[in-house]
Design a protein around this motif. Structure first.
Motif, PDB file in Angstrom:
ATOM      1  N   LYS A  14      19.244  -2.774 -24.871  1.00  0.00           N
ATOM      2  CA  LYS A  14      20.562  -2.197 -25.113  1.00  0.00           C
ATOM      3  C   LYS A  14      21.084  -1.494 -23.867  1.00  0.00           C
ATOM      4  O   LYS A  14      20.379  -0.728 -23.229  1.00  0.00           O
ATOM      5  CB  LYS A  14      20.479  -1.180 -26.251  1.00  0.00           C
ATOM      6  CG  LYS A  14      21.779  -0.430 -26.464  1.00  0.00           C
ATOM      7  CD  LYS A  14      21.623   0.678 -27.501  1.00  0.00           C
ATOM      8  CE  LYS A  14      22.706   1.720 -27.357  1.00  0.00           C
ATOM      9  NZ  LYS A  14      24.045   1.252 -27.663  1.00  0.00           N
ATOM     10  N   SER A  17      27.093   0.049 -25.432  1.00  0.00           N
ATOM     11  CA  SER A  17      27.466  -0.828 -26.550  1.00  0.00           C
ATOM     12  C   SER A  17      27.519  -0.030 -27.835  1.00  0.00           C
ATOM     13  O   SER A  17      27.203   1.146 -27.859  1.00  0.00           O
ATOM     14  CB  SER A  17      26.420  -1.928 -26.708  1.00  0.00           C
ATOM     15  OG  SER A  17      25.194  -1.339 -27.133  1.00  0.00           O
ATOM     16  N   CYS A  18      27.873  -0.722 -28.915  1.00  0.00           N
ATOM     17  CA  CYS A  18      27.932  -0.076 -30.229  1.00  0.00           C
ATOM     18  C   CYS A  18      26.730  -0.415 -31.092  1.00  0.00           C
ATOM     19  O   CYS A  18      26.655   0.011 -32.240  1.00  0.00           O
ATOM     20  CB  CYS A  18      29.203  -0.484 -30.965  1.00  0.00           C
ATOM     21  SG  CYS A  18      29.096  -2.140 -31.693  1.00  0.00           S
ATOM     22  N   ASP A  19      25.779  -1.235 -30.618  1.00  0.00           N
ATOM     23  CA  ASP A  19      24.592  -1.681 -31.358  1.00  0.00           C
ATOM     24  C   ASP A  19      24.879  -2.788 -32.381  1.00  0.00           C
ATOM     25  O   ASP A  19      23.973  -3.270 -33.046  1.00  0.00           O
ATOM     26  CB  ASP A  19      23.878  -0.525 -32.095  1.00  0.00           C
ATOM     27  CG  ASP A  19      23.056   0.330 -31.136  1.00  0.00           C
ATOM     28  OD1 ASP A  19      23.614   0.740 -30.110  1.00  0.00           O
ATOM     29  OD2 ASP A  19      21.883   0.580 -31.409  1.00  0.00           O
ATOM     30  N   GLY A  20      26.127  -3.181 -32.503  1.00  0.00           N
ATOM     31  CA  GLY A  20      26.496  -4.147 -33.530  1.00  0.00           C
ATOM     32  C   GLY A  20      25.876  -5.514 -33.309  1.00  0.00           C
ATOM     33  O   GLY A  20      25.499  -6.206 -34.255  1.00  0.00           O
ATOM     34  N   LEU A  23      22.307  -5.467 -34.200  1.00  0.00           N
ATOM     35  CA  LEU A  23      22.253  -5.359 -35.658  1.00  0.00           C
ATOM     36  C   LEU A  23      22.411  -6.730 -36.308  1.00  0.00           C
ATOM     37  O   LEU A  23      21.871  -6.984 -37.384  1.00  0.00           O
ATOM     38  CB  LEU A  23      23.349  -4.404 -36.157  1.00  0.00           C
ATOM     39  CG  LEU A  23      23.448  -4.216 -37.674  1.00  0.00           C
ATOM     40  CD1 LEU A  23      22.198  -3.530 -38.230  1.00  0.00           C
ATOM     41  CD2 LEU A  23      24.690  -3.418 -38.051  1.00  0.00           C
ATOM     42  N   GLU A  46      15.477  -0.565 -31.565  1.00  0.00           N
ATOM     43  CA  GLU A  46      16.273  -0.208 -32.739  1.00  0.00           C
ATOM     44  C   GLU A  46      15.495  -0.455 -34.030  1.00  0.00           C
ATOM     45  O   GLU A  46      15.735   0.204 -35.030  1.00  0.00           O
ATOM     46  CB  GLU A  46      17.597  -0.991 -32.765  1.00  0.00           C
ATOM     47  CG  GLU A  46      18.433  -0.644 -33.999  1.00  0.00           C
ATOM     48  CD  GLU A  46      19.884  -1.071 -33.921  1.00  0.00           C
ATOM     49  OE1 GLU A  46      20.584  -0.590 -33.016  1.00  0.00           O
ATOM     50  OE2 GLU A  46      20.305  -1.880 -34.755  1.00  0.00           O
TER      51      GLU A  46
END
Lengths: 260, 429
Positions: A14, A17-20, A23, A46
């Motif tokens: 990562k 970013s937004c981690d989307g 995910l 994560e």
């Protein structure tokens, strides 16, 4: 039983970013346990507590480069990785945070933070390919999880991923949608935008807003003329190209032709 | 033993990049820091100059795990500025969309991020070898949350169907019927999740928290209500900045929010539940009691059970909304731009999410202010570390580090959100 070490080692990294997009891997509810059987998920903070160690067969990289530390870290990721695949608009084009590339980042920091002197950041947000060689770029804000499974499968099988580079329009026609721009005069970036979303926005009666970034060989100046004819002013046109893929060259250059 | 340091440089199984450090000297905590090194992205700066219609799609990108929360706080703040109200089926559909996000986000945290702490695994995939049935149940339950978001929002991450005034397209009633069948299964699975988590071993620890959450006259809160606390606070979203303030500490790219008297407070499931137990559905209340929860829960380690109760409530509520749904005449309420200031506060899965926008007369955003839940919980996370670590000192370093991680994960911190927001070292002096 093959030994644990016989499985390809997967890592997920990562950056800004937004981690989307990472995910999206956990959102593959039906496939996740099967993927975990086929590969060793060796680094994925994560989801798993584990230490960084050794080399990885496939690295999925989310996020853009916005700090001096991250510019260094991505080189380390590249050194440790056989294949490096970027996932999403941040890693592939710099993301929404690349709007700073058109502004003064010191002024930005002063707006958000009481003590901008505590913040260490670069003046630009740049895609991973500006820093290290990238083996494949998967587009989208967020990526499509079906395409992610295809990319992982392709690299495990040693082939190129089957991810078409054409416009959203093609998928939209295939879905049998009525064209929102022709029929309703709704501004739509579909003609210049990379497919992958299943033409989602037009299916919901709204214009495409370009979250997958430019398609191959887009003709943005032509689309802009049509959009201007629909009544979009220069500021609105500039904003349309400057969202989640603002730093992708065809969108950046087109945005610079418009504006106040 | 003089000095002992427990530190974690990259906290796993949380959303984003954080670390912590606890320094102990002669068995006393000298310092505890939760640090955010996630790089800043400057949303509030680049929102200036954008159209008011763009705020829901842009702010969704603050967080891939709770994009609906950002969209909801943004649209409510904009509607407040523009003087429109969204009622009836459109309001109900927003609530349904939020149910989807709560189910997805809470189930992800319960099964994949937090349960491994209680059962002693590095992550859910390793945990699946011994607890395959539970992990599969968690994945399927999470999937139902995603299905709600996909149906209403177009996709589960960064939905495309939310706009100021309502939606771009609303579903026909018949499309919701298959979802109801899935939700009936999900409600049973959620009940099973409450029972499963209630059986974990919980450290008996409690603190006298200041809880802050929305409270609504009739409903368990999602989008509407007054901001209340268990210390008598009772204000509107427009008054938020009169009572709360953010400060900037050198260790963190996230701002710390506190009450103006300097006190830490807690937002999220524990606060919501403890301030709104009477608004839960009878099924959720009964499940909570059967799981051994009182109407107020002060033990943060039990937050995993409270999350499960909220998942159960969200399934129950989603079924109620679908049963009562009548198709709206229009998918949105039209809004004309005008100059003004708008405030919005909604309940993200992790707690209160505040937005404020100032608009020019043509609807251009002049100023934006966003306070995410994890910024608000940072001070409370550090106080938990200070208060609880001393009671776990007989643990060896590895176990103590794990306990500290679990203590942070009680909050399901969302670090991408909070940056403007957090990192954990433990130092035993």
């Amino acid at each position: 039983m093959p030994s644990k070490n016989a499985k390809p080692r997967l890592a997920v990294w990562k950056f800004a970013s937004c981690d989307g997009c990472q995910l999206s891997l956990l959102d593959c509810e039906d496939e996740l346990l099967a993927v975990a059987q086929a590969v060793e998920i060796a680094y994925f903070p994560e989801a798993v507590r584990s230490a960084l160690s050794g080399r990885y067969d496939l690295s999925l990289v989310e996020g853009s480069i916005t700090t001096p530390e991250d510019a260094e870290r991505i080189r380390e990721v590249r050194r440790r990785s056989r294949y490096l695949v970027t996932i999403g608009a941040c890693a592939t084009a710099g993301g929404i945070q690349a709007l700073r590339n058109f502004a003064d980042v010191a002024e930005y920091a002063a707006v958000v933070y009481a003590r901008p002197d505590y913040i260490r950041t670069l003046a630009t947000s740049t895609p991973i390919a500006d820093h290290v060689p990238v083996d494949f770029e998967l587009r989208g804000c967020p990526i499509n999880k079906r395409q992610l499974v295809e990319v992982i499968s392709a690299f495990l099988a040693g082939r190129r991923p089957a991810v078409p580079p054409h416009a959203v329009c093609i998928e939209c026609k295939r879905n049998g949608n009525v064209c929102v721009m022709v029929a309703h005069g709704t501004p739509c970036l579909g003609p210049v935008t990379h497919t992958g979303c299943a033409a989602l926005c037009p299916s919901y009666n709204r214009g495409c807003y370009g979250c997958y970034g430019p398609k191959e060989t887009p003709n943005a100046p032509s689309l802009s003329r049509w959009l201007a004819a629909l009544g979009m002013d220069a500021r609105a046109l500039q904003r349309l190209y400057r969202t989640f893929n603002a730093n992708a060259a065809p969108f950046r250059e087109e945005s610079e032709r418009h504006g106040a | 033993m003089a000095r002992r340091t427990i530190k974690v440089d990259y906290l796993a199984r949380v959303e984003g990049e954080g670390a912590f450090k606890v320094v102990l000297r002669n068995g006393k905590v000298e310092n505890a820091e939760f640090r955010i090194f996630e790089p800043p992205r400057f949303f509030e700066a680049f929102l200036r100059g954008r159209a008011f219609t763009e705020a829901p799609d842009i702010t969704a990108r603050i967080c891939g795990i709770c994009p609906v929360a950002y969209q909801m706080s943004a649209v409510h703040a904009m509607e407040n500025a523009l003087g429109i109200t969204v009622a009836g089926p459109l309001r109900a559909l927003r609530r349904l969309l939020y149910c989807g996000e709560w189910i997805e986000s809470h189930t992800l945290h319960i099964y994949m991020l937090h349960a491994p702490d209680f059962l002693g695994y590095s992550g859910a995939i390793e945990m699946a070898r011994a607890h395959g049935e539970a992990v599969r149940r968690g994945l399927m339950l999470k999937q139902v949350g995603n299905e709600i978001m996909t149906l209403l929002g177009g996709r589960e991450i960064h939905p495309i169907n939310v706009r100021v005034g309502g939606f771009y397209r609303t579903p026909p009633k018949r499309d919701l019927a298959p979802l109801a069948e899935r939700l009936k299964w999900a409600r049973d699975a959620a009940l099973e999740t409450v029972r499963w988590t209630a059986g974990f071993d919980f450290p008996e620890r409690a603190r006298d928290y200041t809880f802050v959450a929305l409270r609504h006259a009739e409903e368990y809160p999602f989008n509407e209500g007054r901001i209340v606390s268990n210390r008598g606070l009772d204000i509107t979203a427009a008054q938020y900045e009169d009572y709360f303030e953010e400060s900037h500490l050198p260790r963190s790219n996230a701002l710390h929010a506190r009450l103006k008297d300097g006190k830490a407070y807690l937002v999220g499931p524990l606060a919501r539940y403890s301030l709104n137990f009477d608004r839960l559905s009878p099924l959720a209340q009964q499940a909570a009691r059967d799981a051994g929860l009182e109407p107020v829960c002060n033990n943060p380690y039990r937050s995993i059970v409270v999350r499960a109760v909220e998942v159960l409530y969200a399934c129950d509520e989603a079924l109620r909304i679908i049963a009562a749904y009548e198709e709206p005449e229009r998918p949105f309420v039209a809004a004309e731009p005008r100059a003004g200031v708008g405030f919005g506060a909604t309940e993200a899965p992790r707690g209160l999410l505040y937005h404020r926008y100032r608009l020019e007369s043509d609807g251009t955003i002049q100023e934006a202010r966003i306070v995410p839940p994890t910024s608000q919980n940072q001070a409370s996370i550090e106080e938990d570390l200070v208060n609880f670590v001393e009671s776990f000192l007989d643990l060896p370093d590895d176990a103590l580090r794990q306990r500290c991680e679990q203590t942070v994960r009680n909050y399901d911190p969302c670090i991408s959100c909070a940056t403007h927001f957090l990192r954990l070292d433990i130092n035993r002096g």
